[in-house]
Design an enzyme around this catalytic site. Structure first.
Site, PDB file in Angstrom:
ATOM      1  N   LYS A 172       0.867  -1.184   0.000  1.00 27.76           N
ATOM      2  CA  LYS A 172       0.000   0.000   0.000  1.00 27.76           C
ATOM      3  C   LYS A 172       0.899   1.228   0.000  1.00 27.76           C
ATOM      4  O   LYS A 172       2.058   1.167   0.429  1.00 27.76           O
ATOM      5  CB  LYS A 172      -0.879   0.010   1.265  1.00 27.76           C
ATOM      6  CG  LYS A 172      -2.146   0.830   1.134  1.00 27.76           C
ATOM      7  CD  LYS A 172      -3.252   0.069   0.432  1.00 27.76           C
ATOM      8  CE  LYS A 172      -4.528   0.882   0.367  1.00 27.76           C
ATOM      9  NZ  LYS A 172      -5.648   0.149  -0.200  1.00 27.76           N
ATOM     10  N   ASP A 174      -7.109   4.670  -5.095  1.00 27.80           N
ATOM     11  CA  ASP A 174      -7.620   4.493  -3.733  1.00 27.80           C
ATOM     12  C   ASP A 174      -8.291   5.810  -3.340  1.00 27.80           C
ATOM     13  O   ASP A 174      -8.658   6.611  -4.206  1.00 27.80           O
ATOM     14  CB  ASP A 174      -6.474   4.114  -2.776  1.00 27.80           C
ATOM     15  CG  ASP A 174      -6.973   3.427  -1.503  1.00 27.80           C
ATOM     16  OD1 ASP A 174      -7.367   4.148  -0.575  1.00 27.80           O
ATOM     17  OD2 ASP A 174      -6.995   2.187  -1.451  1.00 27.80           O
ATOM     18  N   LEU A 181     -22.837   5.919  -0.063  1.00 28.71           N
ATOM     19  CA  LEU A 181     -23.262   5.689  -1.457  1.00 28.71           C
ATOM     20  C   LEU A 181     -22.249   6.281  -2.430  1.00 28.71           C
ATOM     21  O   LEU A 181     -22.591   6.977  -3.378  1.00 28.71           O
ATOM     22  CB  LEU A 181     -24.653   6.291  -1.686  1.00 28.71           C
ATOM     23  CG  LEU A 181     -25.761   5.645  -0.827  1.00 28.71           C
ATOM     24  CD1 LEU A 181     -26.969   6.554  -0.738  1.00 28.71           C
ATOM     25  CD2 LEU A 181     -26.151   4.275  -1.372  1.00 28.71           C
ATOM     26  N   ASN A 237     -13.372  -0.857   4.266  1.00 32.46           N
ATOM     27  CA  ASN A 237     -12.177  -1.512   4.797  1.00 32.46           C
ATOM     28  C   ASN A 237     -12.118  -1.337   6.305  1.00 32.46           C
ATOM     29  O   ASN A 237     -12.583  -0.332   6.841  1.00 32.46           O
ATOM     30  CB  ASN A 237     -10.912  -0.888   4.183  1.00 32.46           C
ATOM     31  CG  ASN A 237     -10.638  -1.393   2.785  1.00 32.46           C
ATOM     32  OD1 ASN A 237     -10.620  -2.599   2.541  1.00 32.46           O
ATOM     33  ND2 ASN A 237     -10.428  -0.483   1.853  1.00 32.46           N
TER      34      ASN A 237
END
Length: 343
Positions: free
Chosen positions: A79, A113, A175, A255
């Site tokens: 990451k 990301d 959303l 996550n």
């Protein structure tokens, strides 16, 4: 550009890079590459300090090792984080980051990301080939991630709660890219939906549909429902929220949903709430990226078929947890560790 390597137990390589001319300050963490090259997103975020950024990138890169392993794909865990305000994102900053990625020589591959996009990846790709999720390949993985969450919710509802989706009530928190796709998939199946988001425009649009109720973001986890689907930021399941849950199961895309992995998993278990390990449920995105890199090139049908398999793996995790008298999160970790440690 200046580099500073940090030695962290059980991590292969962690480096902090600073570049004065572009304003870049970033960290790349590679946790484990036993199964293959490390792959993980690039998060651009205004962290309060370097320690906060380091803590985040270590946690997230380790999570990617487990996610890829449990998803059955041959990627390792990595990451990266760029410490910056999104409004200060420039092509120069992204290219400097690309030069940083290039120093890993393929040991780490970046992807989009939080606060980075496929368009940003294209800019980074001008400097390094070690970029995934490009527009001319698999592109935005969000619809495939949502498909995996949908498959997990459907299987949990039908096989564990004994309710077809058209009789189930799902509460969706968030959303955004994934949450909105998930909403449409569940709505199409006839589910009753409670929704919450900070974006009023999206709420106005979706609330016009039947079987949809808008709830305040601070109250969405308290809605009496069959399944609560967290699809926003992490740590939503904690000592304050868990006692207020009125659902039978938690299956969502966010996550790191558990603020404390072991303590909060136990809290859910004590309340009789089934918890679907988030890093399995949301693995559709990384599966999509893996298919993108296959020798025969990207194939959406293949990506969707592999993502549907998440539901079967989840049912196996639930069964293993029950058989061994352990938590679903412990069962997931057990299966993931067995695969990447034996590789």
């Amino acid at each position: 550009m200046e580099f500073r390597e940090i030695k962290v137990a059980d991590y292969e390589k962690v480096v902090i890079a600073t570049d004065e001319s572009s304003g870049l300050k970033a960290i790349i963490s590679v946790h484990n590459t036993n199964l293959g090259p490390a792959v993980g997103g690039t998060r651009l975020y205004p962290y309060a300090n370097e320690d906060e950024a380091l803590k985040d990138v270590l946690r997230l890169s380790k999570g990617m090792t487990y996610k890829s392993s449990l998803a059955g794909i041959n990627f390792g865990g990595g990451k990266s984080v760029i410490i910056a305000d999104p409004k200060n994102k420039t092509p120069e900053l992204l290219k400097a980051f690309g030069a940083f990625v290039e120093t890993y020589k393929g040991q780490y591959n970046c992807a989009e990301d939080v606060n980075t996009s496929p368009e940003d990846m294209e800019i980074i790709h001008e400097v390094t080939e070690h970029v995934m999720g490009l527009n001319n390949k698999g592109g935005d993985p969000s619809p495939v991630t949502a498909l995996g969450v949908f498959a997990a919710i459907k299987a949990t509802s039908e096989q564990k709660l004994n309710k077809p989706l058209n009789q189930a009530h799902i509460a969706i928190q968030g959303l955004g890219h994934v949450g909105k796709h998930l909403f449409h998939m569940l709505h199409k199946e006839g589910a009753t939906l409670s929704i919450a988001d900070m974006n009023q425009e999206v709420l106005n649009e979706l609330s016009k549909l039947e079987r949809v109720t808008v709830v305040e973001p601070s109250d969405i986890h308290t809605v009496p429902c069959d399944i609560f689907a967290p699809c926003a930021m992490g740590a939503i399941l904690n000592e304050q929220t868990i006692p207020a849950l009125q659902c039978s199961a938690v299956v969502g895309a966010a996550n790191n949903q558990l603020a404390d992995e072991m303590t909060d998993a136990k809290r859910l278990n004590e309340r009789g709430i089934l918890y679907a390990p988030d890093y399995l449920v949301n693995a559709g995105g990384i599966i999509n990226v893996f298919i993108e890199q296959s020798a025969e090139g990207y194939n959406r049908e293949k990506a969707e078929k592999a993502t549907h398999h998440i539901a079967q793996t989840l049912m196996e995790i639930f069964d293993l947890a029950e058989k061994d008298g352990i938590l679903p999160s412990e069962a997931a970790n057990k299966v993931a560790e067995k695969r990447f440690k034996q590789a």
